[in-house]
Enzyme design. Structure first.
Site, mmCIF file in Angstrom:
data_model
loop_
_atom_site.group_PDB
_atom_site.id
_atom_site.type_symbol
_atom_site.label_atom_id
_atom_site.label_comp_id
_atom_site.label_asym_id
_atom_site.label_seq_id
_atom_site.Cartn_x
_atom_site.Cartn_y
_atom_site.Cartn_z
ATOM 1 C CE LYS A 60 0.736 1.202 4.569
ATOM 2 N NZ LYS A 60 1.181 2.330 5.046
ATOM 3 C CB THR A 111 -1.264 4.817 3.509
ATOM 4 O OG1 THR A 111 -1.439 3.793 4.697
ATOM 5 C CG2 THR A 111 0.105 5.113 3.537
#
Ligand SMILES: NC(=O)C1=CN([C@@H]2O[C@H](COP(=O)(O)OP(=O)(O)OC[C@H]3O[C@@H](n4cnc5c(N)ncnc54)[C@H](O)[C@@H]3O)[C@@H](O)[C@H]2O)C=CC1
Ligand SMILES: O=C(CO)COP(=O)(O)O
Length: 346
Positions: A192, A249
């Protein structure tokens, strides 16, 4: 209550030490920097890594690894992925008892392209640990240290050991789930960061929410594609350690990966961006690893490839976006359909 050794006093190691201290454990925090141990013990702060946070006085910091791990039942490793092998090699020299080892780092080892738990298994003799557990999920240290509601997942080969780590960390603000899919949990957390760099680049270029939603969704498709080819359960990527961590994120200005990407999108050179950050930006090395792994596994990862070219081949971000937008026409659910077909035929 147990003695728990936390190795790594950066943002995340310190925040996890705080959760453990809140749970009443006897927390010993190791830092390789003597002056940081001195600051934590004297002022109960860690200003460089967790600004304006007062740490519980029960957290004891120490520069000496042997003292920190002595008689501990749990060892929690939270150093940048590139330092993991070296720290494990030091750990095995000083560990005299069998412990449960948990790691909370999100990366793939540079050069070997191994997951963190694989590196740990190579370095630490198996008679020194009950099992290796990974803790991952959407959890910025800044919010955890303010005791804001956070959910994470722990995973290990032995479910009962993951449950013991779940019990160790869980509290009213820090909810911990378990998962049997160690590969998927580790890969989701590592991969990610690449997409978060991309989201930052997109924001830095001045693109909007449509572009970011596209990056998150198509990013998840390629994470799942690589992850599944490496043995992960595709369902894991729709959980906390997959889409959950990807969302946090890609959308939070706490994220070092997003912030680094944002500066790149605004035209700053990579070396300057990394130097100014002063904290680990795992996505940069993980992009190199994932780019190579995708080639080895024969998996298509167009966003990762584009970010690789921006980071390491001086490609212009706008040109990369243009290339992504004009790729050959596809069926949106092609990947998912193939993955599900393969699972059905297993
Ligand atoms: N900051 C966050 O909110 C979160 C971070 N993580 C992950 O946790 C890991 C650590 O990240 P942070 O604590 O944020 O990093 P950081 O950059 O804040 O701190 C890293 C710490 O590791 C130490 N360190 C670096 N090289 C070392 C070595 N060779 N030996 C011993 N210590 C060394 C540094 O001195 C520093 O104390 C990363 O893999 C990151 O992806 C995971 C979840 C949340
Ligand atoms: O993993 C994280 C939050 O879950 C932290 O992300 P960054 O390393 O980008 O700050």
């Amino acid at each position: 209550m147990e003695k728990v050794a936390v190795l790594g006093a950066g943002s995340w190691g310190t925040a996890l030490a705080l959760v453990l201290a809140d749970n009443g454990h006897n927390v010993h925090l190791w830092t390789h920097r003597e002056n940081l141990a001195e600051e934590i013990n004297r002022a109960h702060t860690n200003e460089k890594y967790l600004k304006d946070v007062k740490l519980p006085t029960s957290i004891q910091a120490n520069h000496d690894l042997k003292t920190v791990v002595e008689d501990a039942g749990h060892v929690v490793l939270v150093v940048p992925t590139k330092a993991m092998r070296e720290v494990c090699a030091q750990l095995k020299q000083v560990l005299n008892q069998k412990v449960i080892i948990t790691h909370a780092s999100k990366g793939i080892e540079p050069g070997t392209y191994k997951r963190v738990s694989e590196v740990m298994r190579e370095e630490i003799p198996s008679n020194l640990y009950e099992d290796i557990v990974v803790l991952s999920g959407p959890s910025h240290a800044e919010e955890v240290s303010l005791r804001q509601p956070t959910t994470v997942t722990v995973s290990s080969e032995k479910l009962e050991v993951a449950e013991e780590v779940q019990d160790l960390f869980i509290n009213r603000q820090f909810r911990v789930y378990t998962s049997p899919d160690l590969v998927g949990v580790e890969l989701g957390g590592a991969l990610k960061n690449i997409i978060a760099l991309g989201a930052g680049i997109s924001d830095g270029l001045g693109y909007g929410d449509n572009a970011k939603a596209a990056l998150i969704t198509r990013g998840l498709a390629e994470i799942a594609r690589l992850g599944t080819s490496m043995g992960a359960n595709p369902l894991t990527f729709s959980g906390l350690t997959g889409i959950g961590d990807l969302i946090v994120t890609c959308t939070s200005s706490h994220s070092r990966n997003w912030r680094a990407g944002n500066k790149l999108g605004k035209g700053h050179p990579l070396e300057d961006v990394l130097e100014q950050m002063g904290m680990v930006v795992e996505g940069v090395r993980t992009t190199k690893a994932a780019f190579q792994l995708a080639q080895d596994q024969g998996v298509e990862m167009p966003i990762t490839s584009g970010i690789y070219r921006i980071l390491f081949e001086a490609a212009e971000p706008r040109d990369v976006v243009d290339e992504l937008m004009t790729r050959i026409r596809r069926h949106e659910m092609e990947d998912l359909t193939n993955i599900l077909d393969e699972k059905m035929n297993d």
